[in-house]
Design a protein around this motif. Structure first.
Motif, PDB file in Angstrom:
ATOM      1  N   ARG A 291       0.839  -1.209   0.000  1.00 44.81           N
ATOM      2  CA  ARG A 291       0.000   0.000   0.000  1.00 44.81           C
ATOM      3  C   ARG A 291       0.872   1.257   0.000  1.00 44.81           C
ATOM      4  O   ARG A 291       0.577   2.230  -0.694  1.00 44.81           O
ATOM      5  CB  ARG A 291      -0.935   0.001   1.211  1.00 44.81           C
ATOM      6  N   GLN A 292       1.928   1.217   0.790  1.00 47.56           N
ATOM      7  CA  GLN A 292       2.864   2.344   0.815  1.00 47.56           C
ATOM      8  C   GLN A 292       3.483   2.577  -0.551  1.00 47.56           C
ATOM      9  O   GLN A 292       3.514   3.705  -1.065  1.00 47.56           O
ATOM     10  CB  GLN A 292       3.991   2.047   1.814  1.00 47.56           C
ATOM     11  N   LEU A 293       3.991   1.515  -1.145  1.00 45.53           N
ATOM     12  CA  LEU A 293       4.690   1.630  -2.427  1.00 45.53           C
ATOM     13  C   LEU A 293       3.759   2.118  -3.533  1.00 45.53           C
ATOM     14  O   LEU A 293       4.191   2.828  -4.447  1.00 45.53           O
ATOM     15  CB  LEU A 293       5.297   0.283  -2.810  1.00 45.53           C
ATOM     16  N   ALA A 294       2.479   1.743  -3.453  1.00 46.45           N
ATOM     17  CA  ALA A 294       1.521   2.162  -4.470  1.00 46.45           C
ATOM     18  C   ALA A 294       1.070   3.605  -4.282  1.00 46.45           C
ATOM     19  O   ALA A 294       0.405   4.167  -5.159  1.00 46.45           O
ATOM     20  CB  ALA A 294       0.308   1.234  -4.449  1.00 46.45           C
ATOM     21  N   ASN A 295       1.440   4.218  -3.150  1.00 44.27           N
ATOM     22  CA  ASN A 295       1.013   5.579  -2.835  1.00 44.27           C
ATOM     23  C   ASN A 295       2.238   6.457  -2.568  1.00 44.27           C
ATOM     24  O   ASN A 295       2.399   7.038  -1.494  1.00 44.27           O
ATOM     25  CB  ASN A 295       0.066   5.572  -1.632  1.00 44.27           C
ATOM     26  N   HIS A 296       3.132   6.513  -3.544  1.00 45.28           N
ATOM     27  CA  HIS A 296       4.326   7.358  -3.465  1.00 45.28           C
ATOM     28  C   HIS A 296       5.257   6.985  -2.320  1.00 45.28           C
ATOM     29  O   HIS A 296       6.065   7.803  -1.890  1.00 45.28           O
ATOM     30  CB  HIS A 296       3.931   8.835  -3.304  1.00 45.28           C
ATOM     31  N   GLY A 297       5.154   5.762  -1.786  1.00 49.45           N
ATOM     32  CA  GLY A 297       6.025   5.362  -0.681  1.00 49.45           C
ATOM     33  C   GLY A 297       5.699   6.046   0.633  1.00 49.45           C
ATOM     34  O   GLY A 297       6.558   6.100   1.532  1.00 49.45           O
ATOM     35  N   GLN A 298       4.472   6.537   0.779  1.00 47.38           N
ATOM     36  CA  GLN A 298       4.100   7.278   1.984  1.00 47.38           C
ATOM     37  C   GLN A 298       3.715   6.344   3.130  1.00 47.38           C
ATOM     38  O   GLN A 298       2.922   5.425   2.943  1.00 47.38           O
ATOM     39  CB  GLN A 298       2.894   8.187   1.712  1.00 47.38           C
ATOM     40  N   SER A 299       4.234   6.619   4.312  1.00 51.94           N
ATOM     41  CA  SER A 299       3.740   5.968   5.525  1.00 51.94           C
ATOM     42  C   SER A 299       2.542   6.741   6.076  1.00 51.94           C
ATOM     43  O   SER A 299       1.649   6.184   6.692  1.00 51.94           O
ATOM     44  CB  SER A 299       4.844   5.889   6.580  1.00 51.94           C
TER      45      SER A 299
END
Length: 377
Positions: A218-226
């Motif tokens: 999920r992070q990687l699919a969303n610009h790497g955001q935590s």
């Protein structure tokens, strides 16, 4: 016989007509909510598809190629790491690895099921191998028993490209059964409109049994955001539109019935075409169910496949060749250094395979007509 025509390779208009009111309602609700990015339907669809797949974590994304890219990205493999892929597949399987600076290593496939040959995978393993990407081609599972036995002791990740076999199951010798896409570290799929579960545009998803892996994906699919504006990793911008998720929720409810009708079409083809010389029906691995994304025959004899395809077209029957050119013969992958003759099964299949119409709205009369045209040839 004008009532038979037109015959379509895939008839989405007819399929959607049966539940058009549900699609319209889902569309209207989403437009009224005006939450077009990561709206509630995205999470609801992920939950429902996960339940459909026996409790897997589902991470939606923008398309099937992104899903493959994200799956490999999640492994953290250094550039140059080898990724084993089948030589008989769509180019996206290699593309994802190549874009990440990984090295696709091709292996041949089995002549009957068209899926990757486990013995070839084992022979291709080296200390530089980081992953095996297995493609569940045309609707049935590759040999997940043997592939797992190869990958796990070697510490090599198994990635499942499940764009064509969503809902298929594999039975292990232990008696356990698992859905395609839920056995390896990560499974991927596409919701391209022609897939068995297709949206009305582009879409994809990843599957995993591991909650921590799902969180990473999920992070990687969303610009790497935590969290918003906190980027822990380099990622992608890869989202499933809310509108597509809402429509997929509707189509998921109708998927089991549609799969059953596809399988019924395949059974009718089998009965009608079984005795034809020089023609091979789709092989079934008894350990796997088959959801018939494609009904793909093999036609023996130089030039005979192309002649049959022309004969079908002349009689109003569409067909398709998946795939006419092996991936190692594609100019984009010449840098890998492979030559024609290295993967004889894949190369032979590219000359022999032909996919006949198979979709939920194909009538018994249409199946009989297609079979009669094939038989006449």
């Amino acid at each position: 016989m004008p009532d038979l025509f037109p015959i379509h390779l895939l008839d989405l208009a007819a399929e959607h007509a049966a539940y058009q009111a549900e699609l319209d309602a889902a569309w209207r609700e989403t437009v009224q909510q005006a939450a077009f990015i990561q709206g509630p339907a995205v999470g609801e669809f992920a939950t429902e598809l996960g339940a459909h797949l026996g409790g897997a974590h589902v991470v939606p994304c923008a398309n099937g190629t992104d899903a493959l890219t994200l799956a490999l990205l999640s492994l953290g493999l250094p550039p140059g790491t080898e990724v084993i892929v089948p030589a008989f597949t769509y180019v996206a399987t290699l593309e994802a690895a190549a874009l990440l600076g990984l090295k696709p290593v091709l292996v041949d496939v089995l002549p009957d099921t068209f899926n990757v040959d486990p013995a070839a995978v084992r022979a291709a393993l080296t200390p530089r191998t980081g992953a095996v990407v297995v493609v569940h081609l045309f609707g049935q599972c590759a040999d997940l028993e043997e592939l797992t036995a190869i990958c796990q002791p070697a510490g090599v990740a198994l990635i499942e490209d499940n764009a064509q076999a969503l809902g298929a199951t594999f039975s292990f010798a232990s008696g356990a059964t698992a859905y395609a896409g839920t056995v390896g570290e990560v499974g991927t799929t596409s919701f391209f409109p022609s897939k068995n579960l297709g949206c009305l545009g582009d879409g994809g998803a990843l599957f995993t049994r591991d909650a921590a892996c799902a969180s990473l994906l999920r992070q990687l699919a969303n610009h790497g955001q935590s969290q918003k504006y906190r980027h822990q990793r380099i990622g992608l911008n890869s989202r499933l539109d809310t509108l597509q998720a809402a429509l997929l929720r509707v189509k998921l409810r109708h998927l089991p019935a549609a799969q059953h009708r596809r399988q019924a079409v395949a059974v009718r083809y089998d009965a009608a075409l079984a005795s034809l010389p020089g023609l091979h029906l789709p092989a079934r691995d008894p350990r796997s169910s088959h959801v018939f994304h494609q009904y793909t025959i093999k036609v023996e004899g130089a030039g005979r496949r192309d002649a049959l395809q022309a004969h079908l077209q002349a009689h109003g029957v569409p067909s398709a060749v998946y795939y006419p050119l092996p991936v190692h013969a594609q100019p984009a992958y010449a840098y890998l250094g492979y030559r024609l003759g290295q993967f004889p099964v894949a190369e032979r299949l590219c000359r022999q395979v032909l996919s006949l119409p198979v979709h939920p709205e194909l009538s018994e009369a249409q199946v009989a007509y297609v079979a009669a045209v094939v038989s006449a040839f």
